[in-house]
Enzyme design. Structure first.
Site, short mmCIF file in Angstrom:
data_model
loop_
_atom_site.label_atom_id
_atom_site.label_comp_id
_atom_site.label_asym_id
_atom_site.label_seq_id
_atom_site.Cartn_x
_atom_site.Cartn_y
_atom_site.Cartn_z
CG ASP A 32 26.97 8.97 -16.66
OD1 ASP A 32 26.76 9.13 -17.88
OD2 ASP A 32 26.43 9.66 -15.78
CG ASP A 34 26.29 14.80 -19.13
OD1 ASP A 34 26.59 15.98 -18.89
OD2 ASP A 34 26.40 14.28 -20.26
#
Length: 264
Positions: A32, A34
């Site tokens: 991921d 963010d």
């Protein structure tokens, strides 16, 4: 968890292309973006500071966790609040470039992976133009160009407003991150897959990694950790990529198995 055949049959159709699968590698890192590779979720930052605010955003996240709404629908509402407040996409990019920083251990982690021929792929529910803008400001241009991004896109409208273009619009996730992992499972010699995440957008991928790393958050927004605990999904909590590197190095260099690392 369903069988691979079941998951393949129900795979949502993608509106965007995928980069090639790294079929010849022994290890692959998918992460991921963010709040995992970065110190703060850029979409949360936009929503909290340019959109409808943190309190409403957190209410929405908790509604996703409890099943009251889908990530796709709530995330769209978050981003619409930013555009509706009159903030064009280029302004958002500049605001984020000034305020979003890398996890302090990511550069060393990335360079270790590169030295061991381990691909690092960003798998994000954010939007590629924003990710590229921020990434290019945080690492060298060469490093930014080497990193594949699997994410959503942006539609910019004639009136200057913008909206998210989902990779999987028929999925409740908008971008079902498990679809970035599952192709590796059909390879004759599947690599060991490390997945790094932190939030509700990572729930679809959480079950499918060989080694799942869940980022600890000091602000209490430990949504992926809460989900994994509730669902009994083995995972490793990590504070930053410097800490995670110790475990990844041990597995890659053979001093520890993936199962042993997850059991600690």
């Amino acid at each position: 968890m369903g069988t691979l055949e079941e998951m393949t049959e129900t795979a949502p159709q993608s509106t965007l292309p995928y980069p090639p699968v790294h079929s010849d590698k022994q290890f692959v890192v998918l992460s991921d973006w963010d709040g995992t590779i970065t110190n703060y979720d850029s979409n949360d930052y936009m929503t909290d500071n340019l959109g409808y605010g943190k309190e409403k955003r957190r209410e929405g996240n908790l509604d996703i966790l409890s099943g009251k709404t889908t990530f796709r629908d709530e995330f769209r509402r978050m981003l619409e609040s930013v555009s509706a407040n009159g903030h064009p996409l280029d302004e958002c990019k500049e605001v984020l470039k000034q305020n979003i920083k890398l996890d302090p251990g990511f550069r060393d982690f990335y360079r270790y992976c590169k030295s061991k021929d381990i691909p690092v792929v960003i798998v994000s529910s954010g939007m590629e133009p924003i990710i590229r803008a921020v990434l290019s400001a945080l690492v060298t241009p060469e490093e930014a160009a080497e990193i594949d991004i699997i994410s959503n896109d942006v539609d910019v409208h004639v009136d200057g407003t913008w909206s998210i273009k989902y990779r999987h619009p028929t999925s409740g996730y908008g971008h079902d991150k498990s679809q970035a992992i599952l192709p590796y499972r059909t390879l004759p010699k599947p690599p060991t897959l490390f997945f790094f995440g932190d939030g509700v957008s990572d729930m679809s991928a959480a079950r499918h990694a060989d080694v799942l790393f869940v980022k600890q958050k000091n602000d209490g927004e430990n949504d992926l950790a809460a989900y994994c605990k509730r669902e009994g999904i083995p995972h490793i909590l990590f504070s930053d990529f410097g800490a995670a590197l110790k475990t990844v190095r041990a597995i890659v260099e053979g001093s520890k198995t993936a199962d042993a690392a997850l059991a600690e």
